[in-house]
Design an enzyme around this catalytic site. Structure first.
Site, PDB file in Angstrom:
ATOM      1  CG  ASN A 105     -18.479 -12.190  -9.659  1.00  0.00           C
ATOM      2  OD1 ASN A 105     -19.584 -12.529  -9.242  1.00  0.00           O
ATOM      3  ND2 ASN A 105     -18.323 -11.499 -10.766  1.00  0.00           N
ATOM      4  CG  HIS A 163      -9.508 -19.301 -14.403  1.00  0.00           C
ATOM      5  ND1 HIS A 163      -9.583 -17.937 -14.367  1.00  0.00           N
ATOM      6  CD2 HIS A 163     -10.732 -19.738 -14.746  1.00  0.00           C
ATOM      7  CE1 HIS A 163     -10.810 -17.554 -14.693  1.00  0.00           C
ATOM      8  NE2 HIS A 163     -11.529 -18.624 -14.921  1.00  0.00           N
ATOM      9  CB  CYS A 186     -17.906 -10.965 -17.837  1.00  0.00           C
ATOM     10  SG  CYS A 186     -17.161 -12.476 -17.290  1.00  0.00           S
TER      11      CYS A 186
HETATM   12  N1  PLP Z   1     -19.022 -17.792 -11.275  1.00  0.00           N
HETATM   13  C1  PLP Z   1     -18.392 -16.781 -10.656  1.00  0.00           C
HETATM   14  C2  PLP Z   1     -18.887 -16.301  -9.338  1.00  0.00           C
HETATM   15  C3  PLP Z   1     -17.272 -16.183 -11.264  1.00  0.00           C
HETATM   16  O1  PLP Z   1     -16.639 -15.180 -10.645  1.00  0.00           O
HETATM   17  C4  PLP Z   1     -16.847 -16.673 -12.520  1.00  0.00           C
HETATM   18  C5  PLP Z   1     -15.705 -16.035 -13.212  1.00  0.00           C
HETATM   19  O2  PLP Z   1     -15.368 -14.888 -12.961  1.00  0.00           O
HETATM   20  C6  PLP Z   1     -17.540 -17.732 -13.102  1.00  0.00           C
HETATM   21  C7  PLP Z   1     -18.622 -18.269 -12.447  1.00  0.00           C
HETATM   22  C8  PLP Z   1     -17.137 -18.286 -14.430  1.00  0.00           C
HETATM   23  O3  PLP Z   1     -15.968 -19.045 -14.324  1.00  0.00           O
HETATM   24  P1  PLP Z   1     -15.115 -19.398 -15.644  1.00  0.00           P
HETATM   25  O4  PLP Z   1     -14.443 -18.161 -16.063  1.00  0.00           O
HETATM   26  O5  PLP Z   1     -14.161 -20.447 -15.185  1.00  0.00           O
HETATM   27  O6  PLP Z   1     -16.086 -19.915 -16.634  1.00  0.00           O
END
Ligand code: PLP
Length: 398
Positions: free
Chosen positions: A152, A204, A328
């Site tokens: 991410n 989303h 986060c």
């Molecule tokens: N996994 C990855 C690689 C992400 O980038 C994210 C959110 O940024 C998530 C999981 C978590 O997704 P959610 O926000 O829908 O719980």
């Protein structure tokens, strides 16, 4: 030029108006519980069935029964991981990477406290996975390997098909979960060709609303439910089906499939333009990943000897949204665990910015950022306490 230039699409995306249109009837007149027996419920029931078919095609799964609707990417990951481990209680070894999303990493920390033995595979300075370390780590006790499809923060894509081959060659019983949240809508997904057992996504991140996700679990993989209750999702996830959001993620998946070529060409062209422009015009900018295999919308650039949060605030004053790490972790001053795993020099780690584009990003927006960003960086660079180091860097780069 509008007021907002949104370049934080890895954090979340704008709901596509076509997705909203598809959802509205199920938020208004078609509000029946799809499990009810009367005629009024048939349309809701049919909509969920159709959506499951669309998601089957999106993953290229074999069967609609392999699709579970969840509430988000975190729930998909938690369901997959806990679900597999609960079905294989005699095995206590798990393999993951140092650069997973916190929804996976924090779960593994909890599992370590519960007695699991977790290996965290490292990455090189470009953010690419150490496959030799992975191969060495797999043993007879390995219940699960859990690796993200793309990171991410950096957008770096991991070679899932190859990883799958390595796993199967070492231990045929080991299950393979892939967190595909950051590739959905950006590159094609094909769970059969990739040879994965479980894969999670989140609506989303590709223009569906927040609050809906999906999990692929192949028919040979047994899991326990995370949410226990009614019979919904074939007993794998209790809770009355969220019909409008299920319709929404399916519409977003359909639109995403149609847009994959646009992502690979136009979105990538704009990302490359932004990236090249910044690296060329800002002497203390460094592309943190180098030119490796990445999703087409993401770039992560370190601005040496300046503070990322300050860059974000200056960009925000111009209506430009970007991120200094994953959503986060921003808000905390902890340097990104991903950039640390890549050994990004500490002089650049605090000044690293992620720009993530979408199909809604325009050339005019990118041009505006290219025009404004060098001035912001120059101003902050002049305020940096590291003037000697910056002078040396300037000489080196010129
Ligand atoms: N996994 C990855 C690689 C992400 O980038 C994210 C959110 O940024 C998530 C999981 C978590 O997704 P959610 O926000 O829908 O719980």
């Amino acid at each position: 030029m509008g007021n907002l230039i949104y370049l934080d699409n890895n954090a979340t995306t704008k709901v596509d108006p076509q997705v909203l249109d598809a959802m509205l009837p199920y938020l208004q007149e078609e509000y029946a519980n799809p499990s009810s027996v009367y005629d009024f419920a048939k349309r809701a029931n049919h909509a969920v069935k159709e959506a499951r078919g669309v998601m089957k095609d999106f993953f290229n799964a074999k069967d609609e029964k392999e699709i579970i609707f969840t509430s988000c990417g975190s729930e998909s990951a938690n369901t997959a991981i806990r679900g597999v481990l609960n079905m294989n209680k005699n095995k206590r070894h798990i393999i993951t990477t140092k650069v997973e999303h916190p929804c996976v990493l924090n779960l593994y920390q909890t599992l370590e406290k519960e007695g699991y033995n977790v290996d965290y595979i490292g990455v090189n300075s470009n953010g690419e996975l150490d496959l030799a370390q992975l191969e060495e780590a797999i043993n007879d006790d390995t219940a699960l390997v859990s690796i993200m499809y793309a990171n991410n923060e950096t957008g770096v894509i991991f070679p899932i098909e190859k990883i799958s081959e390595i796993i199967k060659s070492k231990n045929k019983e080991t299950k393979f979960f892939v967190d595909a949240v950051q590739v959905s809508g950006k590159i094609p997904i094909d769970v059969q060709a990739l040879g994965v057992d479980l894969m999670g996504i989140s609506g989303h991140k590709f223009h569906a609303p927040k609050g809906i996700g999906a999990l692929y679990v192949n028919s040979k993989t047994l899991i326990t439910p995370l949410i226990i209750g009614g019979h919904q999702e074939r007993g794998k996830r209790a809770g009355t089906e969220n019909v409008p959001y299920i319709v929404g993620i399916a519409k977003a998946a359909e639109l995403a499939q149609d847009h994959l070529k646009y992502e690979a060409t136009e979105v990538k062209r704009l990302r490359d333009k932004l990236e090249k422009n910044i690296v060329k015009n800002v002497f203390n900018a460094r592309l943190n990943t180098g030119i490796v295999n990445r999703v087409p919308n993401t770039t992560n650039i370190g601005f040496e000897y300046i503070e990322g949060e300050l860059i974000l605030l200056h960009l925000s004053d111009l209506g430009i949204c970007a991120s200094s790490g994953s959503a986060c972790t921003s808000g905390s001053l902890e340097p990104s665990h991903v950039l640390r795993a890549m050994n990004v020099p500490f002089t650049a780690i605090h000044g690293s910015i992620r720009f993530s584009l979408s199909k809604f990003t325009t050339e005019a927006e990118i041009d505006y950022v290219c025009e404004k960003l060098p001035g912001i960086i120059e101003k902050l660079t002049n305020l940096s306490p590291f003037q000697d180091e910056l002078e040396a860097l300037k000489k080196l780069r010129h």
